[in-house]
Design a protein around this motif. Sequence first.
Motif, short mmCIF file in Angstrom:
data_model
loop_
_atom_site.label_atom_id
_atom_site.label_comp_id
_atom_site.label_asym_id
_atom_site.label_seq_id
_atom_site.Cartn_x
_atom_site.Cartn_y
_atom_site.Cartn_z
N ARG A 1 0.83 -1.21 0.00
CA ARG A 1 0.00 0.00 0.00
C ARG A 1 0.86 1.26 0.00
O ARG A 1 0.51 2.27 -0.62
CB ARG A 1 -0.95 -0.04 1.19
N ILE A 2 1.99 1.21 0.68
CA ILE A 2 2.90 2.36 0.67
C ILE A 2 3.46 2.57 -0.73
O ILE A 2 3.48 3.69 -1.26
CB ILE A 2 4.05 2.14 1.68
N THR B 1 10.60 -4.19 6.55
CA THR B 1 10.28 -3.33 7.68
C THR B 1 10.11 -1.90 7.20
O THR B 1 10.66 -1.50 6.17
CB THR B 1 11.37 -3.38 8.77
N TYR B 2 9.35 -1.14 7.96
CA TYR B 2 9.09 0.26 7.62
C TYR B 2 9.37 1.13 8.84
O TYR B 2 8.86 0.88 9.93
CB TYR B 2 7.63 0.41 7.18
N GLU C 1 12.43 4.88 3.92
CA GLU C 1 12.48 4.16 5.20
C GLU C 1 11.92 2.74 5.12
O GLU C 1 11.35 2.23 6.08
CB GLU C 1 11.77 4.97 6.29
N ILE C 2 12.08 2.11 3.96
CA ILE C 2 11.69 0.71 3.78
C ILE C 2 12.95 -0.12 3.61
O ILE C 2 13.82 0.21 2.80
CB ILE C 2 10.80 0.54 2.53
N PRO D 1 5.11 -4.27 -9.13
CA PRO D 1 3.85 -3.57 -8.84
C PRO D 1 2.77 -4.53 -8.37
O PRO D 1 2.62 -5.63 -8.91
CB PRO D 1 3.48 -2.95 -10.20
N PHE D 2 2.02 -4.13 -7.36
CA PHE D 2 0.89 -4.91 -6.88
C PHE D 2 -0.33 -4.48 -7.68
O PHE D 2 -0.77 -3.34 -7.59
CB PHE D 2 0.68 -4.67 -5.38
N LEU D 3 -0.88 -5.39 -8.46
CA LEU D 3 -1.99 -5.06 -9.35
C LEU D 3 -3.33 -5.04 -8.62
O LEU D 3 -4.25 -4.34 -9.00
CB LEU D 3 -2.05 -6.06 -10.51
N ASP D 4 -3.42 -5.84 -7.56
CA ASP D 4 -4.68 -5.95 -6.83
C ASP D 4 -4.40 -6.64 -5.49
O ASP D 4 -3.45 -7.42 -5.37
CB ASP D 4 -5.69 -6.79 -7.63
N ILE D 5 -5.21 -6.33 -4.50
CA ILE D 5 -5.17 -7.02 -3.20
C ILE D 5 -6.60 -7.41 -2.88
O ILE D 5 -7.47 -6.55 -2.69
CB ILE D 5 -4.58 -6.14 -2.09
#
Length: 367
Positions: A104-105, A234-235, A174-175, A121-125
């Motif tokens: 999401r970030i 981690t973030y 920060e990832i 890339p995340f296409l969908d969750i």
Amino acid sequence: MADDNIVPKDQDDDIIDHSELDPAEVPWRARYEFLKSHGYLLRPRYRPGWKPSWPPSERNPEYRYEDALLPLHSKRLDAHRVSDGQPVFLKLASGSSPEIEIARILASPTLKGDPRNHCVPFLDILEDPVIPNGVILVLPLLYRIDRPAPATIQEFVPLIDQTLETLVFLHDNEIAHRDCAFDNVMMDARALYPEGWHPQAYLRTLDFKKILAPRAIREVEHVSYYLVDFGLSTYKQSLTLGLAGQEPAPELSEKVPYDPYKLDVYILGMAYKRFFESIYRDSDFECLQPLTDFMTPIDPAARPTARAAYSYFKDLISKLPDEELTKRLVSHEGETTSERIWNDIEHAIWTRWLSRWTRKRTTEPLT
């Protein structure tokens, strides 16, 4: 990373009944209609009421029939996006996995549009209809980075450039990836395999009818490389704990906190090193050894930041002569005299003449 064998190594052809779904496959059949309603179509094997396409007398259908293929991993499967027919990769994850937050970030407008962002890339969750608090991540279908492997240092440069640039991008935001090892670097291989490839049998076409022969990297305009699998990420954590990950870095500990950003630099440096060593002669990569040495000191405090490593790489490459960048890399397995002569002639013809006028294949960005 999935094994290329058509059937997982721990499965015995003599005892597997491919005409019935394995217990690990049954939940995927239960997701079929849900995924279809969201625009993703699983292979025929998982459709309700599926019947095998081979005759009962067929002894080893997995070598001839696409719908006999078992998944290489119980929590990962392929599908097609109904809207455009593009193959996609489905990955099960817990709703509390760090991968969800990171996804999401990275999908925020600012980070998604950053040119340094070479994260998958995340296409969908989607919410998993089968497992409580589970999600289904929809990702583009990518390919392993060593088939075909780069044939010159010049062809290796984009791989290092894009992955190190991504590490700078992640750390600036920060990832920390914490598992950016060899198997978690993949490529968009659509231009290299214009007929596509089968997600459960990487060396076969999508219809499972032909063995694949990839184009050489030099024949395509650009190869995009991606960091994948943010399950350990981690973030906004300057220190972390944990032993998990593919690369056994020296500082990993359940008790003594360590810097996840310096860990990333070490892991990625080792990924380059392991890639080089797995395929080529040591002498072919002496020019890049200073980079891997710079990134992989045992003491985390002696390692550079990702930004410093990226600057070091850029400076190192800028000083390499053209003959070093374009020389042909040779497999550590060696080659016969006749193979060497032929390969040298082919390489020279391409380098000196064909590369100047051959139209290279391109692909659209992953969406």
